[in-house]
Design a protein around this motif. Structure first.
Motif, PDB file in Angstrom:
ATOM      1  N   HIS A  80     -15.705  52.603   4.003  1.00 43.12           N
ATOM      2  CA  HIS A  80     -16.209  53.622   4.892  1.00 43.12           C
ATOM      3  C   HIS A  80     -17.059  53.349   6.067  1.00 43.12           C
ATOM      4  O   HIS A  80     -18.063  52.668   5.729  1.00 43.12           O
ATOM      5  N   ASP A 230     -24.411  51.629   2.133  1.00 40.13           N
ATOM      6  CA  ASP A 230     -23.391  52.487   1.841  1.00 40.13           C
ATOM      7  C   ASP A 230     -22.797  53.036   2.993  1.00 40.13           C
ATOM      8  O   ASP A 230     -23.458  53.975   3.731  1.00 40.13           O
ATOM      9  N   ASP A 231     -21.789  52.588   3.594  1.00 46.37           N
ATOM     10  CA  ASP A 231     -20.768  51.571   3.022  1.00 46.37           C
ATOM     11  C   ASP A 231     -20.798  50.288   3.916  1.00 46.37           C
ATOM     12  O   ASP A 231     -19.751  49.619   3.637  1.00 46.37           O
ATOM     13  N   GLU A 260     -15.631  59.651   5.108  1.00 51.52           N
ATOM     14  CA  GLU A 260     -15.743  59.648   3.404  1.00 51.52           C
ATOM     15  C   GLU A 260     -16.946  60.616   2.870  1.00 51.52           C
ATOM     16  O   GLU A 260     -16.666  61.386   2.104  1.00 51.52           O
ATOM     17  N   GLU A 261     -18.112  60.872   3.882  1.00 52.36           N
ATOM     18  CA  GLU A 261     -19.069  61.422   3.152  1.00 52.36           C
ATOM     19  C   GLU A 261     -18.607  62.919   3.497  1.00 52.36           C
ATOM     20  O   GLU A 261     -19.610  63.752   3.009  1.00 52.36           O
ATOM     21  N   ASP A 306     -16.820  50.843  -2.202  1.00 50.16           N
ATOM     22  CA  ASP A 306     -17.749  52.064  -1.728  1.00 50.16           C
ATOM     23  C   ASP A 306     -18.721  51.618  -2.777  1.00 50.16           C
ATOM     24  O   ASP A 306     -18.706  51.553  -4.050  1.00 50.16           O
TER      25      ASP A 306
END
Ligand code: ZN
Length: 423
Positions: A80, A230-231, A260-261, A306
């Motif tokens: 991501h 990350d990431d 994604e977060e 991830d």
């Protein structure tokens, strides 16, 4: 680890202060490697042996290489592009006590708040401006200097500060931008950075970022710290592996997805149709039928990459008693019985077999049974494109801090494993 790779990684991290910058940098790397950009709003005419990429929202990208021969399934890696940060709100300037100008910001994702305080910050992202022809154009923006800071409250004004503190995002986390003379200048500064008139800017997606550069440190320089490991560490390593791999037997697919977060449920996130649409269009353009697509899918494998939690040196009890990943110990295979991670017996075996072939060490992560862990994009993506999938990551500390820490050896392990994967 190869020094040149470490330099490339730090350069990538530092030049990617927002998800838009990360995707822009990945596009540039792919273009230099002769990948051709496709557009979702134009017809695709693909050829065997061709290499392509497509973006959505300028914050997600899917690149792929079509094998010359008839493909035997697909090999997909997804990571991501986004990281937890503070997003600049509309009408951001707040005048305070006729003395200060602060910026009004809100949380994007689940960050650790404390490490955002007392360090130089700036702003990066994109603005959408009306151009001279009357169209709307997106511009990347990065104010490349120390511009903002969120000052802590002195210990004398909060004697309990060291006994645990509950951060209020609206009160505690607003950055100081300037004295009163800064009034009315923030959006003008952003417009200047985009080479646009302030009045032409009709929209923006701007985020705070930590100005501290990457550092390689430790007694033997065994650790790397930077924002956004990350990431972007996985996005970078899997890109290197994707470019180095042979890509002759399978359709090789490299994805870096936004959102994604915040749960992936945007038009460009892992829960969207982006991957499904792309794979379908590839098949259509190459003359395959839907039946062919479904057969290929059943013969495919996906790595959801991830970053993972390493055992914390000051909090060793927070890790599972028998699954204890460490920095520089190799790629972390992530398990969760409730399928927050989609690794199962089959995909674990396939991934271990791959890493054995590539001579890459593998560690395992499982949450303590009395602690709920995080989740990632693998199982979310599977609701659109269902295939055998493994969840893995590189071990790191301080996940979701604006300055995270990982091991210098592990990036190379993921490059080698993904190179072997894209055969
Ligand atoms: Zn992540």
């Amino acid at each position: 680890m190869r020094r040149s790779i470490l330099n490339e990684l730090t350069q990538f991290l530092e030049s990617s202060p927002s998800c838009f910058h990360a995707i822009y940098n990945i596009k540039n790397i792919l273009s230099k490697e002769q990948f051709i950009q496709l557009h979702e709003n134009k017809k695709w005419q693909l050829r065997r042996g061709g290499r392509y990429f497509v973006t959505r929202n300028d914050s997600s990208i899917i690149a792929f290489a079509v094998p010359e021969q008839d493909m035997s399934g697909m090999r997909i890696i997804a990571s991501h592009s986004d990281s937890p940060a503070f997003k600049v709100k509309e009408n951001p300037e707040l005048e305070t006590d006729d003395r200060y100008i602060r910026l009004n910001v809100e949380r994007y994702g689940g960050m650790l708040c404390a490490p955002w305080l007392d360090r130089p910050l700036s702003v990066a992202g994109r603005v959408i401006a009306k151009d001279r022809q009357g169209g709307l154009r997106s511009h990347l923006v990065n104010i490349d200097r120390d511009l903002l800071l969120i000052p802590n409250l002195a210990i004398h004004m909060n004697r309990d500060a060291n006994n645990g503190y509950k951060y209020n995002a609206q009160k505690d986390m607003l950055p100081l931008y300037g004295s009163l003379t800064a009034k009315g200048t923030f959006m003008k500064m952003i417009a200047d950075a985009a080479s646009a008139d302030e009045s032409a800017i009709l929209g923006h997606d701007l985020f705070l970022y930590n100005r501290q550069k990457a550092s390689i440190w430790g007694a033997s320089k065994e650790f790397i710290s930077c924002g956004r490991l990350d990431d972007l560490q996985c996005a970078f390593a899997s890109l290197k592996g994707f470019l180095a791999g042979e890509k002759t037997a399978h359709l090789a697919v490299y994805c870096v997805l936004d959102s994604e977060e915040v749960g992936s449920t945007t038009k460009q996130g892992a829960a969207s149709t982006f991957l499904y649409d792309t794979l379908t269009r590839i098949h259509n353009s190459l003359g395959y039928t839907r039946e062919d697509y479904l057969i290929h899918l059943a013969d495919s494998f996906m790595i959801s990459a991830d970053n993972a939690h390493a055992v914390h040196p000051n909090h060793t009890d927070k890790a599972d008693p028998s699954n204890r990943p460490y920095l520089n110990g190799g790629i972390v295979l992530k398990f969760n019985a409730n399928q927050k991670y989609c690794t199962d017996g089959i995909s674990a075996a396939m991934f271990r077999d791959l890493c054995n072939t590539a001579d890459v060490p593998v560690q395992t992560f499982v949450n303590r049974s009395d602690m709920a862990g995080g989740s990632t994009l693998g199982n979310i993506s599977n609701t659109q494109v269902a295939l055998n999938t493994v969840d893995i990551g590189l071990p790191q500390l301080a996940m979701h801090s604006p300055y995270e820490t990982a091991g210098v050896e592990d990036t190379d392990y993921l490059i080698r494993a993904t190179e072997a994967f894209y055969c």
